[in-house]
Design a protein around this motif. Structure first.
Motif, mmCIF file in Angstrom:
data_model
loop_
_atom_site.group_PDB
_atom_site.id
_atom_site.type_symbol
_atom_site.label_atom_id
_atom_site.label_comp_id
_atom_site.label_asym_id
_atom_site.label_seq_id
_atom_site.Cartn_x
_atom_site.Cartn_y
_atom_site.Cartn_z
ATOM 1 N N ASN A 175 0.856 -1.177 0.000
ATOM 2 C CA ASN A 175 0.000 0.000 0.000
ATOM 3 C C ASN A 175 0.892 1.227 0.000
ATOM 4 O OD1 ASN A 175 -1.713 2.132 0.515
ATOM 5 N ND2 ASN A 175 -2.894 1.047 2.065
ATOM 6 N N ASN A 176 0.761 2.039 -1.012
ATOM 7 C CA ASN A 176 1.570 3.242 -1.147
ATOM 8 C C ASN A 176 0.630 4.440 -1.194
ATOM 9 O OD1 ASN A 176 3.632 5.016 -1.569
ATOM 10 N ND2 ASN A 176 4.004 4.421 -3.698
ATOM 11 N N ASN A 177 0.352 5.023 -0.023
ATOM 12 C CA ASN A 177 -0.558 6.164 0.090
ATOM 13 C C ASN A 177 -1.920 5.891 -0.537
ATOM 14 O OD1 ASN A 177 1.366 7.763 1.429
ATOM 15 N ND2 ASN A 177 2.306 8.320 -0.521
ATOM 16 N N GLY A 178 -2.474 4.735 -0.232
ATOM 17 C CA GLY A 178 -3.796 4.387 -0.738
ATOM 18 C C GLY A 178 -3.797 3.700 -2.088
ATOM 19 N N ASN A 179 -2.658 3.658 -2.749
ATOM 20 C CA ASN A 179 -2.543 2.966 -4.035
ATOM 21 C C ASN A 179 -1.742 1.688 -3.837
ATOM 22 O OD1 ASN A 179 -3.797 5.046 -5.583
ATOM 23 N ND2 ASN A 179 -1.906 6.227 -5.423
ATOM 24 N N THR A 180 -2.235 0.605 -4.419
ATOM 25 C CA THR A 180 -1.510 -0.655 -4.318
ATOM 26 C C THR A 180 -0.488 -0.738 -5.430
ATOM 27 O OG1 THR A 180 -3.442 -1.741 -3.371
ATOM 28 C CG2 THR A 180 -1.725 -3.164 -4.253
ATOM 29 N N GLN A 181 0.748 -1.031 -5.057
ATOM 30 C CA GLN A 181 1.787 -1.280 -6.051
ATOM 31 C C GLN A 181 2.250 -2.711 -5.898
ATOM 32 O OE1 GLN A 181 4.807 1.625 -5.227
ATOM 33 N NE2 GLN A 181 5.828 0.340 -3.731
ATOM 34 N N TYR A 182 2.613 -3.328 -7.007
ATOM 35 C CA TYR A 182 3.036 -4.720 -7.009
ATOM 36 C C TYR A 182 4.512 -4.796 -7.363
ATOM 37 C CZ TYR A 182 -1.930 -5.681 -6.893
ATOM 38 O OH TYR A 182 -3.250 -5.737 -6.526
ATOM 39 N N VAL A 183 5.299 -5.367 -6.457
ATOM 40 C CA VAL A 183 6.730 -5.515 -6.664
ATOM 41 C C VAL A 183 6.994 -6.966 -7.071
ATOM 42 C CG1 VAL A 183 9.014 -5.362 -5.597
ATOM 43 C CG2 VAL A 183 7.185 -3.775 -4.904
ATOM 44 N N PRO A 184 7.521 -7.189 -8.286
ATOM 45 C CA PRO A 184 7.801 -8.569 -8.712
ATOM 46 C C PRO A 184 9.026 -9.125 -7.992
ATOM 47 C CG PRO A 184 8.443 -7.017 -10.424
ATOM 48 C CD PRO A 184 7.816 -6.210 -9.328
ATOM 49 N N ILE A 185 8.892 -10.345 -7.472
ATOM 50 C CA ILE A 185 9.953 -11.006 -6.728
ATOM 51 C C ILE A 185 10.232 -12.360 -7.377
ATOM 52 C CG2 ILE A 185 10.659 -11.939 -4.492
ATOM 53 C CD1 ILE A 185 10.216 -8.945 -4.320
#
Length: 135
Positions: free
Chosen positions: A45-55
């Motif tokens: 959660n980045n300030n209300g926005n979801t970001q997806y980090v590929p691992i």
């Protein structure tokens, strides 16, 4: 993670620590060199926005943690970063795809109270906390 890897990650300027929920898990597959690989996204959660980090997980960590990982698990990932780019085909179109390749790291699985390391070591979360307090 053995002491040498811990020291290397701790002293590296190229290190990270991410917390988030597991999302979009791929099946474990074997690459051309015969090494097992597991790819997933870590939702943050980045300030209300979801970001997806590929691992991308490789080697012993896939053997020890690959069968435990589940979508929605809240985990912490620590390590050193190496990125790569390759062409990925989806829905008949080719895209450039980037991923974080983790070199020497650990995953803390709070649901199961376990710490999984890149050298295949599995510890109870309490053991990790106690050993860190002794330092």
């Amino acid at each position: 993670m053995n002491n040498e890897n811990v020291k290397e990650v701790k002293n590296s300027k190229n290190r990270f620590e991410l917390d988030g929920n597991v999302a979009n898990i791929s099946n474990v597959y074997t690459n051309q060199n015969g090494k097992k690989i597991l790819r997933f996204d870590l939702a943050q959660n980045n300030n209300g926005n979801t970001q997806y980090v590929p691992i991308v997980l490789r080697g012993e960590l896939v053997n020890s943690y690959g069968n435990e990982i589940q979508k929605g698990d809240w985990i912490s990932v620590k390590g050193r970063i190496s990125t790569y780019q390759k062409d990925v085909e989806r829905d008949g179109k080719t895209y450039k795809d980037k991923a974080i390749d983790i070199l020497g790291f650990e995953i803390t699985d709070r649901k199961n109270n376990k710490v999984y390391t890149s050298d295949g070591d599995i510890r109870d979360l309490e053991e990790k906390s106690n050993s860190e307090m002794e330092r």
